[in-house]
Design an enzyme around this catalytic site. Sequence first.
Site, PDB file in Angstrom:
ATOM      1  N   ASN A  20       0.870  -1.174   0.000  1.00  0.00           N
ATOM      2  CA  ASN A  20       0.000   0.000   0.000  1.00  0.00           C
ATOM      3  C   ASN A  20       0.909   1.227   0.000  1.00  0.00           C
ATOM      4  O   ASN A  20       1.513   1.548   1.010  1.00  0.00           O
ATOM      5  CB  ASN A  20      -0.882  -0.048   1.261  1.00  0.00           C
ATOM      6  CG  ASN A  20      -1.648   1.237   1.496  1.00  0.00           C
ATOM      7  OD1 ASN A  20      -1.748   2.080   0.612  1.00  0.00           O
ATOM      8  ND2 ASN A  20      -2.184   1.389   2.701  1.00  0.00           N
ATOM      9  N   TRP A  21       0.992   1.865  -1.153  1.00  0.00           N
ATOM     10  CA  TRP A  21       1.938   2.984  -1.289  1.00  0.00           C
ATOM     11  C   TRP A  21       1.404   4.284  -0.699  1.00  0.00           C
ATOM     12  O   TRP A  21       2.112   5.292  -0.690  1.00  0.00           O
ATOM     13  CB  TRP A  21       2.312   3.181  -2.764  1.00  0.00           C
ATOM     14  CG  TRP A  21       3.122   2.064  -3.332  1.00  0.00           C
ATOM     15  CD1 TRP A  21       3.577   0.951  -2.669  1.00  0.00           C
ATOM     16  CD2 TRP A  21       3.609   1.941  -4.681  1.00  0.00           C
ATOM     17  NE1 TRP A  21       4.305   0.139  -3.519  1.00  0.00           N
ATOM     18  CE2 TRP A  21       4.345   0.733  -4.764  1.00  0.00           C
ATOM     19  CE3 TRP A  21       3.491   2.738  -5.822  1.00  0.00           C
ATOM     20  CZ2 TRP A  21       4.956   0.308  -5.934  1.00  0.00           C
ATOM     21  CZ3 TRP A  21       4.102   2.314  -6.993  1.00  0.00           C
ATOM     22  CH2 TRP A  21       4.830   1.110  -7.050  1.00  0.00           C
ATOM     23  N   LYS A  22       0.154   4.273  -0.275  1.00  0.00           N
ATOM     24  CA  LYS A  22      -0.459   5.477   0.314  1.00  0.00           C
ATOM     25  C   LYS A  22      -0.266   6.683  -0.618  1.00  0.00           C
ATOM     26  O   LYS A  22      -0.271   6.516  -1.833  1.00  0.00           O
ATOM     27  CB  LYS A  22       0.092   5.714   1.724  1.00  0.00           C
ATOM     28  CG  LYS A  22      -0.060   4.445   2.588  1.00  0.00           C
ATOM     29  CD  LYS A  22       0.144   4.668   4.044  1.00  0.00           C
ATOM     30  CE  LYS A  22      -0.054   3.344   4.788  1.00  0.00           C
ATOM     31  NZ  LYS A  22       0.015   3.483   6.228  1.00  0.00           N
TER      32      LYS A  22
ATOM     33  N   HIS B 110      -9.292   0.958   5.034  1.00  0.00           N
ATOM     34  CA  HIS B 110      -8.016   1.205   5.718  1.00  0.00           C
ATOM     35  C   HIS B 110      -8.254   2.135   6.910  1.00  0.00           C
ATOM     36  O   HIS B 110      -9.103   3.035   6.840  1.00  0.00           O
ATOM     37  CB  HIS B 110      -7.012   1.824   4.745  1.00  0.00           C
ATOM     38  CG  HIS B 110      -5.627   1.876   5.328  1.00  0.00           C
ATOM     39  ND1 HIS B 110      -5.239   2.872   6.178  1.00  0.00           N
ATOM     40  CD2 HIS B 110      -4.587   1.015   5.219  1.00  0.00           C
ATOM     41  CE1 HIS B 110      -3.985   2.636   6.560  1.00  0.00           C
ATOM     42  NE2 HIS B 110      -3.567   1.518   5.990  1.00  0.00           N
TER      43      HIS B 110
ATOM     44  N   GLU C 184      -6.754   4.613   7.945  1.00  0.00           N
ATOM     45  CA  GLU C 184      -6.638   6.051   7.632  1.00  0.00           C
ATOM     46  C   GLU C 184      -7.918   6.574   6.985  1.00  0.00           C
ATOM     47  O   GLU C 184      -8.312   7.720   7.198  1.00  0.00           O
ATOM     48  CB  GLU C 184      -5.392   6.277   6.742  1.00  0.00           C
ATOM     49  CG  GLU C 184      -4.117   6.126   7.571  1.00  0.00           C
ATOM     50  CD  GLU C 184      -2.910   5.598   6.815  1.00  0.00           C
ATOM     51  OE1 GLU C 184      -2.889   5.637   5.580  1.00  0.00           O
ATOM     52  OE2 GLU C 184      -1.970   5.116   7.496  1.00  0.00           O
TER      53      GLU C 184
ATOM     54  N   GLU D  84      -5.027  -4.953  10.759  1.00  0.00           N
ATOM     55  CA  GLU D  84      -3.990  -3.931  10.918  1.00  0.00           C
ATOM     56  C   GLU D  84      -4.240  -3.172  12.216  1.00  0.00           C
ATOM     57  O   GLU D  84      -5.022  -2.210  12.232  1.00  0.00           O
ATOM     58  CB  GLU D  84      -4.033  -2.951   9.747  1.00  0.00           C
ATOM     59  CG  GLU D  84      -3.819  -3.590   8.401  1.00  0.00           C
ATOM     60  CD  GLU D  84      -3.292  -2.586   7.382  1.00  0.00           C
ATOM     61  OE1 GLU D  84      -2.168  -2.773   6.919  1.00  0.00           O
ATOM     62  OE2 GLU D  84      -4.003  -1.608   7.090  1.00  0.00           O
TER      63      GLU D  84
ATOM     64  N   SER E  69       3.772  -2.037  10.209  1.00  0.00           N
ATOM     65  CA  SER E  69       5.228  -2.092  10.374  1.00  0.00           C
ATOM     66  C   SER E  69       5.832  -3.445  10.004  1.00  0.00           C
ATOM     67  O   SER E  69       6.770  -3.910  10.659  1.00  0.00           O
ATOM     68  CB  SER E  69       5.623  -1.678  11.794  1.00  0.00           C
ATOM     69  OG  SER E  69       5.243  -0.328  12.043  1.00  0.00           O
TER      70      SER E  69
ATOM     71  N   GLY F 297       2.886  -1.122   4.251  1.00  0.00           N
ATOM     72  CA  GLY F 297       2.917   0.297   3.901  1.00  0.00           C
ATOM     73  C   GLY F 297       4.332   0.736   3.585  1.00  0.00           C
ATOM     74  O   GLY F 297       4.865   0.478   2.502  1.00  0.00           O
ATOM     75  N   GLY F 298       4.986   1.375   4.546  1.00  0.00           N
ATOM     76  CA  GLY F 298       6.289   2.004   4.347  1.00  0.00           C
ATOM     77  C   GLY F 298       7.309   1.129   3.624  1.00  0.00           C
ATOM     78  O   GLY F 298       7.970   1.586   2.682  1.00  0.00           O
TER      79      GLY F 298
END
Length: 255
Positions: free
Chosen positions: A11-13, A97, A99, A169, A215, A236-237
């Site tokens: 997930n590149w956000k 998600h 967010e 998550e 993470s 994600g990151g």
Amino acid sequence: MLVRKPLIAGNWKMFKVVGEAVATIEALKPLVADVGGVDIVVCPPFTALYAAGQALRGSAVELGAQNVYKEAKGAFTGEIAPQMLLDVGCAWAIIGHSERRKIFGETDALLSEKLRFAVDTGLKVMFCIGETLEERQGGQMNDVLSRQVGEGLAKLSASDFERVALAYEPVWAIGTGVTATPEQAEEAHAYVRDLVRRQFDATIAEGLRIQYGGSVKPDNAAQLIAKPNVDGFLVGGASLDARDFAAIVKAGAGG
Ligand code: PGA
């Protein structure tokens, strides 16, 4: 015993313009070309989807979007329909998600409609759930997961589950560097699988892939995937870097 094929998604956000997205995909493709037994998805921002889809042609890596609306067309300024995602090469969408839930106020009721419509339209969906730190510390984790699963999946029927995965998550682990321990992830995943068993049936629950997100890094992925109820990752990151993501994909595929 039923084997659930691991599902590893990035997930590149809100990162990467078109050129960066294409460069990341070009770097990723050879790194994962020989990895079998795993489904791989990348979810760039909307503006890079078309170019990313073109770059992914001929590769086993699938394309996903990070969000989708619950209508096919109409006066919904700023929204994107599932049909539009299919049109640019998406096979998947992320729905729910944390967010989206927190920053954009998306409710369980809205998310269940989005899920229903996306699946009807032919997309596969990674449907996200997870408790906040406050909820966990307040002993409400099970209630929160139970509500998110109960309401989120309420509009689905048995045959829809071919197109649905869940992503657990924990909000306190997203982007914080704090990963759930493999034991914490396993406990939550087993609980969620049991919720699905009670809401639907044992066959659906056993076949359902439950990804872990929060993470995930190259150095913790192997321990997490070793747990019987952890069936992949939503990253994600670490998915922004082709080498890190490829290392996670390999760990997810069993080394
Ligand atoms: P993270 O994000 O891997 O950066 O913690 C996970 C996610 O939000 O899906």
